[in-house]
Design an enzyme around this catalytic site. Structure first.
Site, mmCIF file in Angstrom:
data_model
loop_
_atom_site.group_PDB
_atom_site.id
_atom_site.type_symbol
_atom_site.label_atom_id
_atom_site.label_comp_id
_atom_site.label_asym_id
_atom_site.label_seq_id
_atom_site.Cartn_x
_atom_site.Cartn_y
_atom_site.Cartn_z
ATOM 1 N N VAL A 1 8.712 -9.695 5.005
ATOM 2 C CA VAL A 1 9.702 -10.243 5.409
ATOM 3 C C VAL A 1 9.105 -11.598 5.523
ATOM 4 O O VAL A 1 9.083 -13.048 4.727
ATOM 5 C CB VAL A 1 10.997 -10.503 6.277
ATOM 6 C CG1 VAL A 1 12.012 -11.386 6.039
ATOM 7 C CG2 VAL A 1 12.291 -9.101 5.806
ATOM 8 N N CYS B 1 10.656 1.477 2.366
ATOM 9 C CA CYS B 1 11.695 0.222 2.416
ATOM 10 C C CYS B 1 12.626 0.512 2.595
ATOM 11 O O CYS B 1 14.044 -0.114 2.875
ATOM 12 C CB CYS B 1 10.790 -1.281 1.944
ATOM 13 S SG CYS B 1 10.736 -0.758 0.418
ATOM 14 N N GLU C 1 10.531 -7.989 -3.060
ATOM 15 C CA GLU C 1 11.271 -6.704 -2.746
ATOM 16 C C GLU C 1 10.698 -6.663 -1.316
ATOM 17 O O GLU C 1 9.015 -6.560 -1.265
ATOM 18 C CB GLU C 1 10.814 -5.717 -3.816
ATOM 19 C CG GLU C 1 11.956 -4.618 -3.499
ATOM 20 C CD GLU C 1 10.808 -3.581 -2.567
ATOM 21 O OE1 GLU C 1 12.249 -3.803 -1.692
ATOM 22 O OE2 GLU C 1 10.553 -2.543 -2.894
ATOM 23 N N TRP D 1 1.253 -1.623 0.035
ATOM 24 C CA TRP D 1 0.177 -0.117 -0.043
ATOM 25 C C TRP D 1 0.646 1.422 0.013
ATOM 26 O O TRP D 1 0.210 2.584 -0.792
ATOM 27 C CB TRP D 1 -0.944 0.145 1.094
ATOM 28 C CG TRP D 1 -0.039 -0.249 2.095
ATOM 29 C CD1 TRP D 1 0.008 -1.762 3.672
ATOM 30 C CD2 TRP D 1 0.578 0.314 3.475
ATOM 31 N NE1 TRP D 1 1.108 -1.788 4.048
ATOM 32 C CE2 TRP D 1 1.503 -0.133 4.460
ATOM 33 C CE3 TRP D 1 0.851 2.310 3.381
ATOM 34 C CZ2 TRP D 1 1.972 0.389 5.835
ATOM 35 C CZ3 TRP D 1 1.627 1.650 4.128
ATOM 36 C CH2 TRP D 1 2.537 1.605 4.730
ATOM 37 N N LYS E 1 -2.993 -8.353 -7.601
ATOM 38 C CA LYS E 1 -3.480 -8.475 -6.401
ATOM 39 C C LYS E 1 -2.895 -7.278 -5.217
ATOM 40 O O LYS E 1 -1.877 -7.222 -4.908
ATOM 41 C CB LYS E 1 -3.639 -9.892 -5.492
ATOM 42 C CG LYS E 1 -3.985 -10.457 -4.794
ATOM 43 C CD LYS E 1 -5.137 -9.318 -3.030
ATOM 44 C CE LYS E 1 -3.708 -8.938 -2.630
ATOM 45 N NZ LYS E 1 -4.073 -8.570 -1.384
ATOM 46 N N GLY F 1 15.606 -9.474 0.305
ATOM 47 C CA GLY F 1 14.933 -10.108 -1.584
ATOM 48 C C GLY F 1 15.938 -10.385 -2.179
ATOM 49 O O GLY F 1 17.013 -10.558 -1.746
ATOM 50 N N LEU G 1 7.910 -24.810 -8.544
ATOM 51 C CA LEU G 1 9.359 -24.889 -9.012
ATOM 52 C C LEU G 1 9.493 -23.347 -10.231
ATOM 53 O O LEU G 1 9.453 -23.767 -10.872
ATOM 54 C CB LEU G 1 9.531 -25.821 -9.457
ATOM 55 C CG LEU G 1 9.859 -26.634 -8.661
ATOM 56 C CD1 LEU G 1 10.984 -28.215 -9.491
ATOM 57 C CD2 LEU G 1 11.247 -26.724 -7.955
ATOM 58 N N GLY H 1 11.887 -5.927 3.253
ATOM 59 C CA GLY H 1 12.166 -4.483 3.971
ATOM 60 C C GLY H 1 13.671 -4.688 3.692
ATOM 61 O O GLY H 1 14.207 -4.806 3.005
ATOM 62 N N GLU I 1 -4.597 -4.112 0.583
ATOM 63 C CA GLU I 1 -6.412 -4.162 1.138
ATOM 64 C C GLU I 1 -6.211 -2.840 1.675
ATOM 65 O O GLU I 1 -7.424 -2.314 1.257
ATOM 66 C CB GLU I 1 -6.174 -4.871 2.983
ATOM 67 C CG GLU I 1 -6.306 -6.193 2.180
ATOM 68 C CD GLU I 1 -5.022 -6.873 3.096
ATOM 69 O OE1 GLU I 1 -3.583 -6.589 2.145
ATOM 70 O OE2 GLU I 1 -4.602 -8.097 3.323
ATOM 71 N N GLU J 1 12.506 -3.421 10.949
ATOM 72 C CA GLU J 1 11.593 -2.460 10.279
ATOM 73 C C GLU J 1 10.280 -1.452 10.347
ATOM 74 O O GLU J 1 9.694 -2.401 11.522
ATOM 75 C CB GLU J 1 11.499 -3.014 8.639
ATOM 76 C CG GLU J 1 10.868 -1.509 7.973
ATOM 77 C CD GLU J 1 10.900 -2.275 6.601
ATOM 78 O OE1 GLU J 1 10.374 -3.540 6.703
ATOM 79 O OE2 GLU J 1 11.484 -1.967 5.460
#
Ligand code: ADP
Length: 499
Positions: free
Chosen positions: A244, A299, A264, A166, A190, A474, A258, A266, A193, A401
């Site tokens: 994370v 981040c 990507e 967000w 997706k 990441g 697989l 924190g 929220e 974080e």
């Protein structure tokens, strides 16, 4: 998408209502299969501004089927033709910057002038950048053997599942959908929220240009909608930005199939200010790096600042003075520099970190700026930016974080010690060094453990700047040509016997 061309809607409340209870699948807006929805709240007032459709496994199934069908024809188009359409989307979105900026401000509480308008502009720019890269999807000719023509080619991965957070939803969506589509994949996004509306509107605008099914977007919660998207057998690649903890779950779920994953996650980014640094620039860099205008919800936030003892106190005084004059207030007001935290949950989390720091022996919390005084904002999730001194680098505030306007400043006297402390973190997203000495600057670029190291500046993510973390921050890169080639294609080797 059929019908007349969409005109920008500059009243964000009206636009929020217009987008209520909709997913975008196969080029059409429709409610979730279940008919369920969840409220979208303005964090500056706690007023409900709309309802978002609550997508779930059934909607994931419909979206992936549409994306899968569309991808076959999309991949057969010339790469430059796909690029041209993505480029056209970027051009068209330039006309929607203001409406998107207002809508994103309404749903996230980010200040329109310092944050949302910039984000909406960069969103369009990323599409324009990638739109020009279609012809870079090249393979190689390999000198395998005389009489054997050996080639590699880059093929798309199929349907990409893109899960976004967000904090900068438009920009982070662009970094995923633009390279994915130019490379010949279709996408099911997706949204988060907390911020489902501006990204839905942006996809609606883009669907005026793209063939139906190439770009689909679902809203819903993580376990109910994100998890089935990752696990769906028709999804051939997942690209995720978020925490994370969730990133690890996504990685495990993708491992069952697989499939490749980009994560990507924190950060706890260090900033080292040497005694010879241009202090005014370093202070400016700390404000940009810490993303105080975004309430620190980044981040890459420069949340650990190591300052040489010879300039430490001056640095603190100047930083405090500069943040003090930043104006917290109504995010839609042009005069506002700093908006709100995104939600009650994040607000409580940030406040609890501040209380923990304040309760630590030897710590000093310098609270900056002023809480807004307007009555209509009394329920808003505003938090005064805080500069902590006197904490150690192994304190929870320096290790975890916070995702809020909280930075820790540490005093050092030895460069080696500053480098060691900067690297003493589980994260490795970004780092900066501030000095006038070239040797020190170059040495630090080699030794700081981060995916992105900058000297005497703190640029935010933008097109053509390869971006991505190491360690717990990441896997993989975004925002560059390399990101498109490495993360949205797979190589096929072709050997032709000429004998
Ligand atoms: P944050 O703490 O910033 O909200 P999250 O990692 O929880 O970070 O969320 C980032 C994105 O990941 C959101 O879109 C969220 O809905 C989604 N998400 C959360 N849990 C899952 C999950 N189990 N599987 C897939 N996506 C998830």
């Amino acid at each position: 998408m059929s019908g007349n061309r969409l005109e920008p809607v500059l009243d964000p409340k009206a636009l929020a209502r217009q987008l209520a209870n909709k997913l975008l699948i196969d080029g059409a807006l429709a409610p979730a299969v279940s008919g369920r929805s969840f409220p979208v709240v303005n964090p500056a007032t706690q007023e409900k501004i709309s309802d978002a459709a609550e997508g779930a496994a059934a909607d994931v199934g419909v979206a992936v089927a549409a994306a899968s069908k569309a991808q076959k024809a999309w991949a057969k188009l010339a790469a430059r033709e796909r690029g041209r359409m993505v480029y056209e989307c970027g051009r068209l979105l330039n006309e929607h910057v203001e409406e998107l900026a207002r809508l994103i401000t309404l749903e996230t509480g980010k200040a329109i002038r310092t944050e949302s308008r910039v984000e909406a502009g960069v969103f369009a720019d990323v599409l324009i950048f990638y739109g020009g890269l279609g012809s870079e999807l090249k393979g190689e000719s390999v000198p395998f053997k005389p009489g054997m023509l050996t080639l590699t080619q880059r093929d798309p991965l199929g349907v990409v599942g893109a899960i976004i957070p967000w904090n900068v939803p438009l920009l982070l969506m662009a970094l995923k959908i633009a390279p994915a589509m130019v490379a010949g994949n279709s996408v099911v996004v997706k949204s988060a929220e907390e911020a489902p509306l501006a990204v839905l509107r942006a996809c609606q605008v883009m669907n005026q240009i793209l063939p139906p099914g190439v770009l689909n977007i679902l809203s819903g919660d993580g376990p109910g909608c994100g998890a089935p998207l990752v696990a769906h057998p028709g999804v051939g690649k997942v690209t995720f930005t978020g925490s994370v903890e969730t990133g690890k779950m996504v990685y495990k779920s993708a491992a069952e199939k697989l499939i490749p994953v980009t994560l990507e996650l924190g950060g706890k980014s260090p900033m080292i200010v040497m005694g010879d640094a241009d202090l005014d620039k370093a202070v400016e860099g700390a404000i940009i790096g810490m993303r105080f205008t975004r309430q620190g919800q980044s981040c890459t936030a420069a949340s650990r600042i190591f300052v040489h003892q010879s300039v430490h106190d001056t640095f603190i005084d100047r930083l405090k003075a500069k943040v003090d004059v930043m104006k917290m207030g109504d995010p839609l007001d042009e005069a506002t520099d700093i908006g709100t935290i995104i939600s009650q949950q994040q607000f409580d989390k940030v406040k609890s970190y501040i209380s923990l720091g304040e309760a630590t022996a030897g710590a000093q919390a310098l609270k900056c700026s002023k809480m807004p005084s307007n009555d209509n904002l009394s329920r808003g999730y505003f938090v005064q930016p805080v500069i902590f001194t006197g904490l150690s680098n192994d304190h929870r505030l320096a290790r975890e974080e916070i995702f809020g306007p909280v930075t820790c400043v540490f005093k050092f006297n030895d460069y080696e010690d500053a480098i060691a402390q900067a690297n003493d973190t589980e994260y490795g997203l970004a780092a900066t060094i501030w000095t006038r000495d070239l040797k020190t600057a170059l040495d630090a670029t080699q030794r700081l453990e981060a995916g992105l190291v900058q000297v005497n500046q703190n640029l935010v993510v933008q097109a053509n700047m390869s971006y991505g973390g190491i360690k717990s921050s990441g896997l993989g890169k975004e925002a560059s040509l390399e990101a498109m080639l490495e993360h949205f294609t797979r190589k096929k080797t072709i050997i032709v016997n000429l004998g």
